[in-house]
Enzyme design. Structure first.
Site, short mmCIF file in Angstrom:
data_model
loop_
_atom_site.label_atom_id
_atom_site.label_comp_id
_atom_site.label_asym_id
_atom_site.label_seq_id
_atom_site.Cartn_x
_atom_site.Cartn_y
_atom_site.Cartn_z
N HIS A 130 -40.34 -49.31 14.44
CA HIS A 130 -38.92 -48.90 14.44
C HIS A 130 -38.46 -48.48 15.83
CE1 HIS A 130 -38.63 -49.04 10.04
NE2 HIS A 130 -39.83 -48.51 10.03
N ASN A 202 -36.08 -48.29 3.85
CA ASN A 202 -35.97 -49.62 4.43
C ASN A 202 -34.87 -50.41 3.72
OD1 ASN A 202 -38.10 -49.30 6.27
ND2 ASN A 202 -39.62 -50.02 4.82
N HIS A 394 -38.82 -37.38 8.90
CA HIS A 394 -40.09 -37.06 8.25
C HIS A 394 -39.87 -37.01 6.74
CE1 HIS A 394 -43.85 -35.38 7.14
NE2 HIS A 394 -43.47 -34.13 7.09
N TYR A 417 -45.81 -38.98 10.13
CA TYR A 417 -44.55 -38.78 10.84
C TYR A 417 -44.58 -37.55 11.75
CZ TYR A 417 -42.01 -42.49 8.43
OH TYR A 417 -41.55 -43.71 8.00
#
Length: 761
Positions: A130, A202, A394, A417
């Site tokens: 990402h 997503n 997160h 994360y």
């Protein structure tokens, strides 16, 4: 009128702020600054300019979440003079301090050292995945329809919550292109009154893997080959297809990735999914399992593959530009947040589907998506690095009423994360960066570390204590404390295994295939053929064909034909699957707000009709772009029309539909030495400019609506397009033509222009 037409109001506002409204580009989004520059360099000291009207900075709160009365821009630049980082005013920033005009540079030049040192460290490690993203500020409004499911305050009726959303591709570096075939991230940070809630999802509802321990494997396989660092931002290479053909739980996600979902037309027309199953907790402690969905109000819409390839070369920033321009123009993108709900049973299954398996969906026909709130993006970032690049998401950023489940992929994300943010953002205090700051009070007893912004008082950052009066105190559920749902964990042995239900890798991919329309299936076949055609090793191609045979024999046969290989048969009987219409992008009708319509016109055409059509496009909440042989204006005086694109700068991929006002003659630069798109205009049919002919040809191939009036039939004839072809509208008057084109735009594309083969019907 302005309230009912935000696009027109925004455009008019831009025009009003420009002293010379004949300047090219004055009437469209994309203006770089908040004021028109002067030709000469300004010399009279003045303070920083305000942000543009479409921009917003993070809310002004302290590192402990307390609101500050200062404007959000106050923490950036202030004052009219250049200073050091410590506020020392500087008389010069063009010359190093030297021993004489030709002498050596002196080490004592503190300004040089500060400026260069900071520059040396301007870049931080990009995200492993990402890395390439675009973001925007917005507002989420709760509908109150989730009150029976969760105590989360931000979902209450008409509760307004500020948000920041980051869209992204997965595989590419920060310097890659926007329209590659890839999964897209859809991450939302809610600055709620109870703390930050991050919904990190997503645009594809399933994932490649079922357990986070395999995440490094799938990413290493998808990334460029480590010896050459190619290919960039794509999966069309050996290592990816080697992995997914050996690791068949990836089949479902791979099929979605080969569909049109992997090349969205815009972030504004992209669906979002939470992927995992979450647990909602109501005020009485009752629990419900849910899956989160973001439904774009503009409908789900994608590019065709040739468009995506053209855009990657023509405008690698296509998606981020589209998002920013839409917001600046007042066409604010919107999504409804919805949930699918399931009883929280000990088995955590629904209709035989394992809810803890992130490679599975629950068809919407079995569990409808219930809308619970509306997201509107209405402001662009003020600074890309400070906001879009430094924002830290997160999945463990939760609020009371929302809990996680034992999905093994989600469990690993809860660790990964935080670990990533500490490395990227220079230490554990990344939550104090303005874009990450919560809007709820903070008293955390966390101290020191890199980039500590809070100046902590007190002597007892521990519990229990008496020296600080016992503060901070614990908060039970009745005081809004976060209490994990007391889910019973059955007795079991420690094992490295997966449930038996995780072993079904083909039934849902087959359902997805059967749910697609014929034209969407054609695109999937083309995508597999292209991607596997880029694979070097023959055994990897053959192995992937075996996987496709387990999904559908027609899919396998068509891809095998393209690869020049025999089509294998399925190892067993194909699973029975009912199509789910909700999985198809085709067949509905959606609003046309924010869609871009190109209007091709020449200086000798009927400019009155062009002016009327342009106004009608604005009144309809869409964005008109006038395309002419040269820049400047068409016409003169108060009725002059600003040209936004020229035949040299325009390309069809920028427009959702194309209108042709007559048959514009070739421009003065219509020859190959000046513009390769023009070709050899001397020998070509010169009825119209050859670049207009190219635009028409591409728009037709890409199944977009085409309209025209006056001599437009001549232009279409020169491009080899029949006026009777599907999605082509030619008439004597411009306005009825526009009305027909807008109706076609509501269906996104004119797919019936190109019939598919009968065996895909």
């Amino acid at each position: 009128m302005a309230e009912s037409n935000p696009v027109k109001a925004a455009v008019d506002k831009v025009v009003e702020t420009v002293t010379d409204d004949t300047k090219a580009g004055a009437e469209i989004p994309g203006r770089p600054g908040s004021a028109t520059p002067t030709v000469e360099e300004p010399t009279e000291p003045a303070g920083p300019l305000p942000p543009k009207p479409d921009q917003r900075a993070p809310e002004t709160v302290t590192s402990t979440g307390r609101s500050v009365s200062a404007a959000p821009t106050g923490r950036a630049q202030d004052g009219e003079f250049l200073t050091t980082a410590q506020g020392l005013r500087l008389p010069d920033s063009d010359h190093s301090l030297k021993a004489g005009t030709r002498g050596p540079v002196l080490l004592r030049d503190h300004h040089l050292r500060e400026k260069i040192t900071h520059f040396d460290h301007e870049r931080i490690p990009e995200r492993v995945v990402h890395a390439r993203g675009a973001g925007a500020h917005g507002t989420f409004r709760g509908y109150g329809t989730a009150a029976h499911l969760t105590m989360a305050a931000f979902l209450g009726k008409d509760v307004q919550t500020p948000v920041f959303v980051r869209f992204s591709t997965v595989l590419g570096s920060r310097g890659s292109a926007d329209t590659v075939r890839d999964t897209r991230g859809f991450a939302t940070k809610f600055y709620t009154s109870e703390g930050v809630f991050d919904l990190v999802g997503n645009n594809i509802p399933v994932f490649f893997i079922q357990d986070a321990i395999k995440f490094p494997d799938v990413i290493h396989a998808g990334k460029p080959h480590p010896d050459r660092e190619i290919p960039q931002a794509q999966s069309a290479h050996d290592t990816f297809w080697d992995f997914v053909s050996l690791h068949t739980e990836a089949t479902h996600h791979t099929l979605w990735n080969m569909s049109d979902r992997a090349i969205p037309r815009s972030y504004r027309t992209m669906e979002g999914f939470g992927v995992h199953t979450f647990r909602l907790v109501d005020a009485e402690g009752g629990t419900t399992l849910v899956k989160f969905h973001w439904k774009p109000k503009a409908g789900v819409h994608s590019l065709v593959w040739e468009e995506a390839q053209l855009i990657n070369g023509m405008d690698p920033d296509f998606h981020r530009r589209d998002l920013a321009d839409a917001i600046e123009a007042g066409a604010h993108p919107q999504w409804e947040l919805g949930v699918q709900t399931f009883p929280d049973t000990p088995e955590q299954t629904f209709e035989g589907i394992d809810l803890l398996d992130p490679t599975k969906i629950v068809p919407e026909e079995l569990a409808p998506v219930q809308p619970i709130g509306l997201l509107t993006l209405e402001a662009n970032p003020t600074n890309y690095f400070a906001e879009t690049e430094q924002i830290a998401f997160h999945p463990g950023h939760l609020v009371p009423g929302i809990d996680v489940t034992d999905d093994p992929l989600l469990a690993g994300r809860l660790f990964s994360y935080i670990d990533t943010q500490i490395t990227r953002l220079g230490g554990p205090n990344f939550a104090q960066i303005p874009i990450n700051r919560t809007h709820a009070p903070v008293n955390d007893m966390l101290r020191d570390g890199f980039h500590q912004h809070a100046v902590h008082a007190g002597v007892a950052p521990y519990k229990p204590n008496s020296l600080d009066g016992g503060c901070p105190f614990f908060a039970g559920a009745e005081q809004g404390g976060y209490v994990e749902a007391p889910v019973e964990v059955p007795a079991a042995k420690r094992v490295r295994e997966a449930p038996a239900s995780f072993a079904d890798h083909y039934s849902q991919p087959r359902q997805f295939w059967l749910s697609l329309t014929p034209v969407e299936r054609e695109h999937v076949i083309a995508a597999y053929t292209f991607e596997l055609g880029k694979v070097y090793e023959q055994p990897i191609k053959e192995r992937n064909l075996r996987v496709l045979a387990e999904i559908d024999p027609v899919l396998c046969e068509k891809v095998a034909q393209g690869l020049g290989l025999p089509a294998p048969t399925a190892a067993g009987t194909l699973t029975s699957a009912e199509p789910s219409p909700a999985l198809s992008q085709v067949g509905g009708t959606w609003p046309t707000t924010g869609r871009i319509i190109g209007i091709v016109a020449g200086p000798d055409g009927d400019l009155g009709a062009v002016r009327a059509v342009r106004q009608a496009v604005l009144d309809g909440g869409m964005v008109p772009l006038i395309i002419a042989p040269a820049g400047g204006v068409l016409g003169s005086g108060d009725d002059a029309l600003t040209v936004q694109r020229t035949f040299a700068t325009a390309r069809s991929v920028e427009f959702d539909a194309l209108l042709v006002a007559g048959a514009p003659a070739p421009g003065r630069d219509a020859y190959g030495a000046r513009d390769a798109k023009a070709g050899d205009a001397a020998t070509a049919a010169a009825v119209i400019d050859p670049r207009v002919r190219l635009m028409l040809d591409e728009v037709y191939r890409h199944a977009k609506p085409i309209g025209g009036w006056a001599d437009a039939a001549d232009a279409l004839d020169a491009a080899g397009i029949s006026p009777q072809a599907p999605g082509v509208v030619v008439g004597a008057d411009a306005r009825p033509v526009l009305d027909s084109i807008v109706e076609l735009l509501g269906r996104h594309r004119v797919w019936d222009r190109f019939p598919t083969t009968s065996d895909l019907a």
